[in-house]
Write a protein that holds these residues in place. Structure first.
Motif, short mmCIF file in Angstrom:
data_model
loop_
_atom_site.label_atom_id
_atom_site.label_comp_id
_atom_site.label_asym_id
_atom_site.label_seq_id
_atom_site.Cartn_x
_atom_site.Cartn_y
_atom_site.Cartn_z
N LYS A 142 38.20 30.58 50.21
CA LYS A 142 37.24 31.30 50.92
C LYS A 142 37.36 30.72 52.53
O LYS A 142 38.04 29.71 52.90
CB LYS A 142 35.92 30.50 50.70
CG LYS A 142 35.25 30.99 49.29
CD LYS A 142 34.07 30.31 48.94
CE LYS A 142 32.98 30.74 49.78
NZ LYS A 142 31.63 30.15 49.36
N LYS B 179 35.34 36.55 42.61
CA LYS B 179 35.42 36.77 44.12
C LYS B 179 34.76 38.38 44.24
O LYS B 179 34.31 38.51 45.37
CB LYS B 179 37.01 37.04 44.46
CG LYS B 179 37.16 37.10 45.99
CD LYS B 179 38.66 36.94 46.37
CE LYS B 179 38.79 37.34 47.90
NZ LYS B 179 40.16 37.19 48.26
N TRP C 295 33.75 30.97 44.31
CA TRP C 295 33.27 32.41 44.30
C TRP C 295 31.98 32.66 43.67
O TRP C 295 32.00 31.90 42.42
CB TRP C 295 34.33 33.22 44.01
CG TRP C 295 35.49 33.43 44.71
CD1 TRP C 295 36.69 32.62 44.45
CD2 TRP C 295 35.95 33.57 46.19
NE1 TRP C 295 37.68 32.74 45.47
CE2 TRP C 295 37.10 33.43 46.55
CE3 TRP C 295 34.87 34.27 47.33
CZ2 TRP C 295 37.62 33.63 47.99
CZ3 TRP C 295 35.49 34.56 48.40
CH2 TRP C 295 36.85 34.16 48.74
N GLN D 161 44.34 27.52 43.88
CA GLN D 161 44.24 28.06 45.56
C GLN D 161 45.27 27.21 46.11
O GLN D 161 44.60 26.68 46.98
CB GLN D 161 42.95 28.32 45.90
CG GLN D 161 41.87 28.98 44.99
CD GLN D 161 40.60 28.84 45.56
OE1 GLN D 161 40.01 28.09 46.18
NE2 GLN D 161 39.82 30.15 45.30
N GLN E 38 29.84 37.65 44.50
CA GLN E 38 29.14 38.35 45.53
C GLN E 38 27.50 38.28 45.50
O GLN E 38 26.93 39.01 45.48
CB GLN E 38 29.53 39.61 45.78
CG GLN E 38 30.99 39.71 46.08
CD GLN E 38 31.46 41.28 46.43
OE1 GLN E 38 30.80 42.16 46.55
NE2 GLN E 38 32.84 41.30 46.67
#
Length: 224
Positions: free
Chosen positions: A72, A195, A127, A65, A130
């Motif tokens: 995030k 994610k 992540w 990332q 969810q």
């Protein structure tokens, strides 16, 4: 002179943008306890803030990332040393470290706290499907990062040990390290997939084998 000041201010703004403008802070609310005093003496707030910064950069690199837009949306990471039981826990972007654990730890407490902070910082940035990801996998990814950063304690299981791939913590970390050896960047790809949700099928999508077969292969390789 005004032009120089303006140019310097612009440079600072640019540097802040490059760093993603993430701030790191730490406090010790247990400074009157033996564990809190040991934290102050052997670890310290300044060192802890630097660890949080270093750990975050290491995590972003591990998860591939490079840009802030890949991560995030966290602007601040905080640490509070508290007079609580357990070791540590993370809620949102706040890490809570047990002063009781620090006070009772028998080894090199600075190294141990560093490893714990790496683990907990992963929970800030990773992540979690969810909220649907396997809890053992979440903890395993955090320990995987701690392992790759060089802060795995000596008491961790050896490669191949453990009963289930999703047993969590060191067991799952060792398994993920094996999976990453099959395809470097596997953990980064797995985290990216998480994610939007979670499925055990992510393993097959990335590595071409389902997770149960990968676990069998892993056990066979190390004689676990």
């Amino acid at each position: 002179m005004k032009l120089q000041v303006a140019a310097f201010a612009s440079l600072l703004v640019a540097l802040a943008a490059t760093a993603g403008a993430v701030t790191f802070d730490a406090s010790n609310t247990a400074s009157g306890t033996p564990g809190g005093q040991r934290f102050t003496r052997d670890v310290g707030l300044a060192y802890s803030k630097q660890v949080l910064s270093d750990a975050s950069t290491f995590i972003w690199n591990t998860f591939n990332q490079r840009a802030a837009s890949d991560r995030k949306p966290v602007n601040a990471v905080t640490l509070v040393v508290e007079d609580i039981g357990g070791v540590a826990f993370t809620s949102a972007n706040g890490i809570h470290l047990s002063a009781q654990y620090v006070g009772g730890y028998s080894g090199n407490v600075k190294t141990e706290v560093t490893g714990v902070l790496y683990h907990e910082a992963v929970h800030v940035w990773q992540w979690d499907g969810q909220g649907n990801a396997n809890g053992g996998l979440i903890e395993g990814i955090a320990d995987y990062v701690r392992l790759k950063a060089g802060f795995a304690p000596g008491h961790w299981v050896k490669p191949g040990q453990g009963d289930r791939w999703d047993q969590g913590y060191d067991v799952t970390a060792r398994f993920l390290d094996y999976c990453d050896s099959l395809k470097p960047g596997f953990v980064a790809q797995l985290n990216a997939k998480m994610k939007g949700g979670y499925s055990d099928d992510f393993f097959a999508q990335i590595l071409g084998k389902n997770v149960q077969q990968l676990w069998k292969d892993y056990k066979a390789k190390f004689g676990g």
